[in-house]
Motif scaffolding. Structure first.
Motif, PDB file in Angstrom:
ATOM      1  N   ARG A 268       4.186  11.919   5.283  1.00  0.00           N
ATOM      2  CA  ARG A 268       5.506  11.376   4.655  1.00  0.00           C
ATOM      3  C   ARG A 268       5.885  10.858   3.698  1.00  0.00           C
ATOM      4  O   ARG A 268       5.617   9.585   3.190  1.00  0.00           O
ATOM      5  N   ALA A 269       7.419  10.667   2.651  1.00  0.00           N
ATOM      6  CA  ALA A 269       7.956  10.310   1.710  1.00  0.00           C
ATOM      7  C   ALA A 269       7.440   8.579   1.963  1.00  0.00           C
ATOM      8  O   ALA A 269       8.084   8.296   2.964  1.00  0.00           O
ATOM      9  N   HIS A 270       7.344   8.049   1.364  1.00  0.00           N
ATOM     10  CA  HIS A 270       6.997   6.841   0.981  1.00  0.00           C
ATOM     11  C   HIS A 270       5.960   5.559   2.054  1.00  0.00           C
ATOM     12  O   HIS A 270       6.171   4.543   2.147  1.00  0.00           O
ATOM     13  N   LEU A 271       5.151   6.871   2.538  1.00  0.00           N
ATOM     14  CA  LEU A 271       4.081   5.964   3.258  1.00  0.00           C
ATOM     15  C   LEU A 271       2.731   6.178   3.068  1.00  0.00           C
ATOM     16  O   LEU A 271       2.434   8.270   3.196  1.00  0.00           O
ATOM     17  N   VAL A 272       1.314   5.515   3.626  1.00  0.00           N
ATOM     18  CA  VAL A 272       0.120   6.188   2.809  1.00  0.00           C
ATOM     19  C   VAL A 272      -0.061   6.016   4.540  1.00  0.00           C
ATOM     20  O   VAL A 272      -0.093   4.919   4.884  1.00  0.00           O
ATOM     21  N   ALA A 273      -0.464   6.946   5.174  1.00  0.00           N
ATOM     22  CA  ALA A 273      -1.493   6.385   6.096  1.00  0.00           C
ATOM     23  C   ALA A 273      -2.729   6.298   5.792  1.00  0.00           C
ATOM     24  O   ALA A 273      -3.603   5.399   7.539  1.00  0.00           O
ATOM     25  N   GLY A 274      -3.354   6.184   5.415  1.00  0.00           N
ATOM     26  CA  GLY A 274      -5.296   6.596   5.246  1.00  0.00           C
ATOM     27  C   GLY A 274      -5.081   6.742   3.719  1.00  0.00           C
ATOM     28  O   GLY A 274      -4.942   7.285   2.755  1.00  0.00           O
ATOM     29  N   ALA A 275      -6.443   5.616   2.987  1.00  0.00           N
ATOM     30  CA  ALA A 275      -7.211   5.798   1.389  1.00  0.00           C
ATOM     31  C   ALA A 275      -8.861   6.191   1.629  1.00  0.00           C
ATOM     32  O   ALA A 275      -9.335   4.718   2.550  1.00  0.00           O
TER      33      ALA A 275
END
Length: 279
Positions: A268-275
């Motif tokens: 979702r916007a403004h969220l990084v869950a994994g990289a």
């Protein structure tokens, strides 16, 4: 074949650009050498990013997939509208935050702390009691939002009682090495692992292994491939994938015109869950 590795601090900046700013992810291992640093857009200037999971009264804060601190709302008395929120903070390593990250929401609207710029610091290996004051409030919710677009903790206030309300939160994500655990209401509902990636002559693909503890779905379009030069690529195609409880599935996500760089999951916007870095 190029194995996917988790992104370290030097490559995390691309996460902010992809997600539009704020980040709630806790990557672990170092990036491959090919994953170059990117300009940080609103990314907190810390060596590793934070992730938050609320279970009952307590919000556990993670950094690098390891527990950094536990924050518990013990009480929220507000006689005559003059409120004192009492937090118990157990810091495994030194943990700091500003009083203004906590908002009091009631029928009149959102209320900031009396001194929002006040910085609280709890030394590592200690437990501290923190009081935050508010004016003109009534029964409602106390919200912890390190960034206004991302709420990481909610407590329902009635009288002097503050009761955890994790069920009101959107899912949260904690990354340890290549695995991202997805939490809902404090419980793991799924695990997503980027297993491998290949790219040749501009064509790329990533294999994701998805384990559903409870019913779970994800969108391949939320996985963006970013080249070293900053070009971002969404998957060529891919429909929403849904899994029944206690099932696993491998998904191949395909891309065009890609090169070495990194993969970012932004549900979702403004969220990084994994990289993950891609060599």
């Amino acid at each position: 074949m190029k194995k996917v590795t988790t992104v370290g601090a030097s490559a995390l900046a691309m996460c902010a650009a992809l997600a539009g700013g704020a980040v709630l992810v806790a990557p672990g291992a170092s990036a491959v050498a090919a994953a170059a640093p990117y300009e940080a857009a609103g990314l907190p200037q810390t060596s590793e990013q934070l992730a938050y999971v609320q279970r009952g009264q307590v919000v556990t804060v993670y950094r690098g997939g390891q527990v950094l601190a536990e924050v518990e709302a013990q009480s929220a008395a507000h006689p005559g509208g003059q409120a004192k929120l009492v937090l118990k903070v157990k810091a495994h390593k030194t943990f700091a935050f500003r009083a203004g990250q906590f908002l009091w929401a009631d029928a009149k609207g959102d209320h900031e702390a009396f001194n929002p710029v006040r910085k609280v610091r709890v030394p590592g290996g200690s437990t501290g009691t923190v009081s935050i004051r508010f004016d003109g409030v009534r029964d409602g919710n106390v919200v912890w939002a390190p960034r206004r677009e991302n709420t990481v903790g909610v407590w329902q206030v009635e009288g002097s009682t503050a009761k955890g309300a994790a069920q009101l939160l959107s899912p949260s994500y904690v990354q340890r090495d290549s695995v991202v655990s997805v939490y809902k209401a404090g419980k793991v509902v799924a695990r997503v692992t980027a297993q491998s990636a290949v790219h040749a002559k501009g064509k790329g693909s990533v294999r994701l292994d998805v384990e559903a503890v409870q019913k779970f779905s994800l969108r391949p379009s939320a996985f963006v491939w970013s080249d070293q030069d900053g070009d971002r690529h969404k998957p060529v195609a891919g429909k929403k994938v849904s899994l029944e409880p206690k099932t696993t599935r491998s998904i191949t996500v395909k891309y065009d015109d890609v090169a070495a760089g990194g993969l970012v999951w932004s549900p979702r916007a403004h969220l990084v869950a994994g990289a993950w870095g891609i060599g």
